[in-house]
Design an enzyme around this catalytic site. Structure first.
Site, PDB file in Angstrom:
ATOM      1  N   CYS A   1       0.907  -1.148  -0.115  1.00 39.01           N
ATOM      2  CA  CYS A   1      -0.115  -0.067  -0.145  1.00 39.01           C
ATOM      3  C   CYS A   1       0.884   1.154  -0.058  1.00 39.01           C
ATOM      4  O   CYS A   1       1.669   1.271  -0.797  1.00 39.01           O
ATOM      5  CB  CYS A   1      -0.882  -0.076   1.181  1.00 39.01           C
ATOM      6  SG  CYS A   1      -0.356  -0.184   2.905  1.00 39.01           S
TER       7      CYS A   1
ATOM      8  N   ARG B   1      -2.311  -0.873   5.538  1.00 42.95           N
ATOM      9  CA  ARG B   1      -3.391  -1.216   4.668  1.00 42.95           C
ATOM     10  C   ARG B   1      -3.168  -3.002   4.120  1.00 42.95           C
ATOM     11  O   ARG B   1      -4.096  -3.648   4.082  1.00 42.95           O
ATOM     12  CB  ARG B   1      -3.940  -0.430   3.596  1.00 42.95           C
ATOM     13  CG  ARG B   1      -4.531   0.793   4.126  1.00 42.95           C
ATOM     14  CD  ARG B   1      -4.853   1.816   3.193  1.00 42.95           C
ATOM     15  NE  ARG B   1      -3.971   2.645   2.621  1.00 42.95           N
ATOM     16  CZ  ARG B   1      -3.632   3.303   1.620  1.00 42.95           C
ATOM     17  NH1 ARG B   1      -4.731   3.684   1.127  1.00 42.95           N
ATOM     18  NH2 ARG B   1      -2.538   4.157   1.320  1.00 42.95           N
TER      19      ARG B   1
END
Length: 277
Positions: A233, A238
């Site tokens: 990410c 994430r």
């Protein structure tokens, strides 16, 4: 791996707040959220100040992690229940840390803080202090961590899963819209990567979608379950959520999180980049 091995429900959590050898830990993107109210007895980990080395760009090492968990009153044989806001965004990041350093029994609270609050369950403002322990972290398990040279070598040979927003993937922006945009030198994505935003794995209440829904999500995006996978990410938080989905829920083998992610890759001299969707 059964879901019960890595997830607990809010019902289970509320019934086990005072269970022996069970420690609830809150980790949030908004590091002040815990101070406004937290699950009774939960301790706080600050992803910025507790989990990152204060000098070099890297995680705390095994010795630092051991000291941190000892001070928080977490023992090697404790069951650790991690939770946080925003669909367990940073709780999944911390889960990956715990696995990196070899903690045996760690789980996520399915739905995290969002589900807990939607259920109208109580929060506490009491300061939590646990007796200090003597935690000993293992050497890092780099079989779940990808580094930049491995990522470049993976282009065209392994699954590369970009879990950022479509606008980040296409190069329109460098970071989530609510964050500063000067994080890397170049926008775009790694050539050949598929884009499956991390949040698509969650329901509206923050809980994870069913295994069937998750398998369909990644299959339709073009992920080859027979290949090794690297998720990335912007800074690795994430993508740790996606790593959890692929490895812990769906049971894929050889899944790694590239925590350097776009803030490293997008600043490398000479690294190949693609723009557009």
């Amino acid at each position: 791996m059964a879901r019960s091995d890595v997830l607990v429900s809010t019902d289970w959590a509320e019934s086990n707040l005072k269970a022996p050898k069970t420690v609830f830990v809150e980790v949030d993107e908004d590091t002040s959220a815990y101070d406004t109210g937290h699950i009774e007895g939960a301790v706080k980990l600050d992803w910025k100040t507790d989990l990152q080395d204060p000098i070099r760009r890297d995680f705390v090492d095994a010795q630092q992690f051991s000291k941190l968990l000892s001070e928080r009153g977490i023992a090697n044989d404790d069951t650790v229940i991690l939770y946080g806001g925003n669909n367990n965004w940073f709780a999944a990041y911390a889960y990956w840390y715990f696995k990196l350093y070899g903690h045996q029994d760690v789980k996520l609270l399915d739905g995290g803080r969002k589900k807990w609050e939607l259920d109208a369950r109580p929060l506490s403002a009491e300061k939590v202090e646990r007796p200090q322990t003597s935690y000993t972290a293992k050497e890092p398990d780099n079989s779940i961590r990808a580094f930049r040279d491995e990522v470049i070598a993976a282009i065209g040979t392994k699954n590369l899963v970009d879990v950022r927003s479509p606008d980040e993937f296409s190069g329109k922006i460098l970071a989530p819209a609510h964050l500063p945009q000067e994080q890397s030198q170049r926008p775009g994505h790694i050539p050949g990567a598929i884009n499956v935003p991390w949040s698509k794995a969650a329901n509206e209440d923050g809980t994870f979608k069913s295994d069937e829904e998750l398998a369909k999500l990644y299959a339709e995006a073009g992920l080859d379950g027979e290949k090794e996978t690297i998720a990335y990410c912007r800074i690795g938080e994430r993508s740790s959520h996606t790593w959890f989905v692929l490895q812990e829920l769906l049971g894929h083998k050889n899944v790694k999180n590239y925590d350097g992610s776009w803030t490293e890759y997008g600043s490398l001299v000479g690294a190949p980049i693609e723009l557009g969707s």
